[in-house]
Design an enzyme around this catalytic site. Structure first.
Site, PDB file in Angstrom:
ATOM      1  N   THR A 218      92.009 134.346  48.568  1.00 31.40           N
ATOM      2  CA  THR A 218      90.641 134.651  48.130  1.00 31.40           C
ATOM      3  C   THR A 218      90.629 135.899  47.251  1.00 31.40           C
ATOM      4  OG1 THR A 218      89.589 133.622  50.016  1.00 31.40           O
ATOM      5  CG2 THR A 218      88.458 135.523  49.106  1.00 31.40           C
ATOM      6  N   GLY A 248      83.750 128.722  54.878  1.00 29.47           N
ATOM      7  CA  GLY A 248      84.325 129.915  55.502  1.00 29.47           C
ATOM      8  C   GLY A 248      83.396 131.111  55.430  1.00 29.47           C
ATOM      9  N   ASP A 249      83.991 132.288  55.547  1.00 36.50           N
ATOM     10  CA  ASP A 249      83.217 133.524  55.632  1.00 36.50           C
ATOM     11  C   ASP A 249      82.672 134.008  54.295  1.00 36.50           C
ATOM     12  OD1 ASP A 249      85.980 133.889  54.970  1.00 36.50           O
ATOM     13  OD2 ASP A 249      85.703 136.052  55.185  1.00 36.50           O
ATOM     14  N   GLY A 271      90.809 136.341  54.662  1.00 35.79           N
ATOM     15  CA  GLY A 271      91.520 136.061  55.906  1.00 35.79           C
ATOM     16  C   GLY A 271      91.023 134.775  56.519  1.00 35.79           C
ATOM     17  N   GLY A 273      88.652 132.780  57.857  1.00 36.94           N
ATOM     18  CA  GLY A 273      87.218 132.972  57.750  1.00 36.94           C
ATOM     19  C   GLY A 273      86.434 132.779  59.026  1.00 36.94           C
TER      20      GLY A 273
END
Ligand code: ASP
Length: 353
Positions: A218, A248-249, A271, A273
């Site tokens: 990312t 994801g996050d 990372g 997420g």
């Protein structure tokens, strides 16, 4: 300055790149930090050429953002400029070079946040917009909403005249091979190679992936501009072999992305997420800072919590003085920082200053 703090589940590597010299006490006029993903990144896994290619890509993205800030531009424009370059760079898991879903598609997530008014835009599962971060910004500035997903988000991008590409634009051989291995390891069926995907030979000029690649790629950026405005943005292809419309996050505001001038803090994460969502990492770093914690200890505490839950990755964060900090519980994170008071520095391995 570098300190290594041991916690119950993982070693947290803390790296504070001060905006000015060690003696400087005043706030930097402007400041920028970026990341290109964290993970198991060991010296033995990268050839000198691969190491140099990542550092060059980080330096180019850093300079694109710095050029905006140096000329008095906004933190929002700076984070977007840095991220768009990394979205176009097949080295990173964002835009071109994004990882594949289990069905063999690229579904992209991105977010941007303006610290001055807590306005934000986020998109999830977009498939045709060349620069998802630009789409996230359009959601923030040109729509009454803060988050759009899938086909609707792609349709909004068309309405906004944002550059559209054939989905094969995002295809890279490296990520395709990563998908095939992941699916084989999980005993899942391998989908057909996507229509229009370039042949392996046509991509022979792209840099080879590092050996034993086990990293998140990312990309993210946080910036402070000369008017004191903070912004954060993040863009990703998500996780290899993700299924069922997984998000994801990154576009979950407060998890992978957050900026607040009230708190005096901007954060972008990378990372696993799911754990960053569960720990509401980005928002909590800012809340801890607003509550009086130092930015480094706030970031370390959140990364420790991610580790305790079973996740891994890292964050970049910036305070209102323009001090940049990095915290990670993996062996490396592609990262860099520059400010009006300090020359550009890029780093890959956890033990680099
Ligand atoms: N955080 C991203 C996600 O879970 C993955 C990454 O950092 O590369 O979607």
């Amino acid at each position: 300055m570098k300190t290594i703090t041991s916690v119950a589940t993982a070693a947290i590597i803390s790296l504070a790149l001060l905006a000015g010299t060690a003696e400087a006490q005043e706030r930097a006029e402007w400041s920028l930090a970026i990341h290109g993903g964290a993970g198991v990144i060991e010296r033995a896994d990268l050839s000198p050429e691969q190491d140099a290619a990542y550092r060059a890509a980080l330096s180019t993205a850093l300079e694109a953002g710095a050029a905006v800030l140096r000329s008095g531009g906004s933190a929002l424009d700076a984070v977007q400029a840095a991220i768009q370059l990394m979205e176009d760079d097949p080295l990173f898991n964002a835009g071109r070079g994004a990882v594949f879903t289990a069905a063999g598609a690229n579904e992209l997530d991105a977010a941007v946040m303006d610290g001055t008014d807590l306005n934000l835009g986020a998109v999830a599962g977009v498939t045709r917009t060349r620069h998802p971060v630009a789409l996230a910004r359009a959601v923030m500035e040109q729509s009454p909403h803060v988050m759009l997903i899938g086909q609707g988000a792609d349709a909004f991008a068309v309405e906004q005249n944002l550059e559209q590409v054939d989905p094969s634009w995002f295809f890279t051989e490296r990520r395709w091979r990563g998908l095939v291995s992941a699916l084989e390891a999980q005993g899942l069926p391998v989908p057909e190679r996507p229509a229009g995907a370039p042949s392996a030979e046509a991509q022979a000029n792209l840099p080879a992936p590092p050996l034993n690649e086990r990293k998140f790629g990312t990309v993210g950026a946080v910036a402070l501009d000369s008017e004191g405005r903070l912004a954060a943005a993040t863009s990703t292809g998500g996780m290899t072999a993700k299924r069922w419309g997984r998000v994801g996050d990154v576009p979950v505001i407060g998890a992978g992305t957050y900026a607040s001038n009230i708190d005096g803090c901007a954060v972008s994460a990378t990372g696993s997420g799911e754990y960053f969502i569960r720990a509401t990492v980005a928002r909590d770093i800012c809340a801890r800072t607003a509550g009086g914690a130092g930015l480094q200890s706030a970031a370390d505490a959140e990364i420790a919590q991610v580790g305790e839950l079973g996740g891994d990755g890292g964050v970049i964060a910036l305070d209102i003085e323009g001090n940049a900090v990095f915290s990670l519980n993996t062996s490396g994170m592609y990262r860099g920082a520059v400010s009006s008071a300090a020359e550009a520095r890029v780093a890959i391995y956890g033990d680099e200053d």
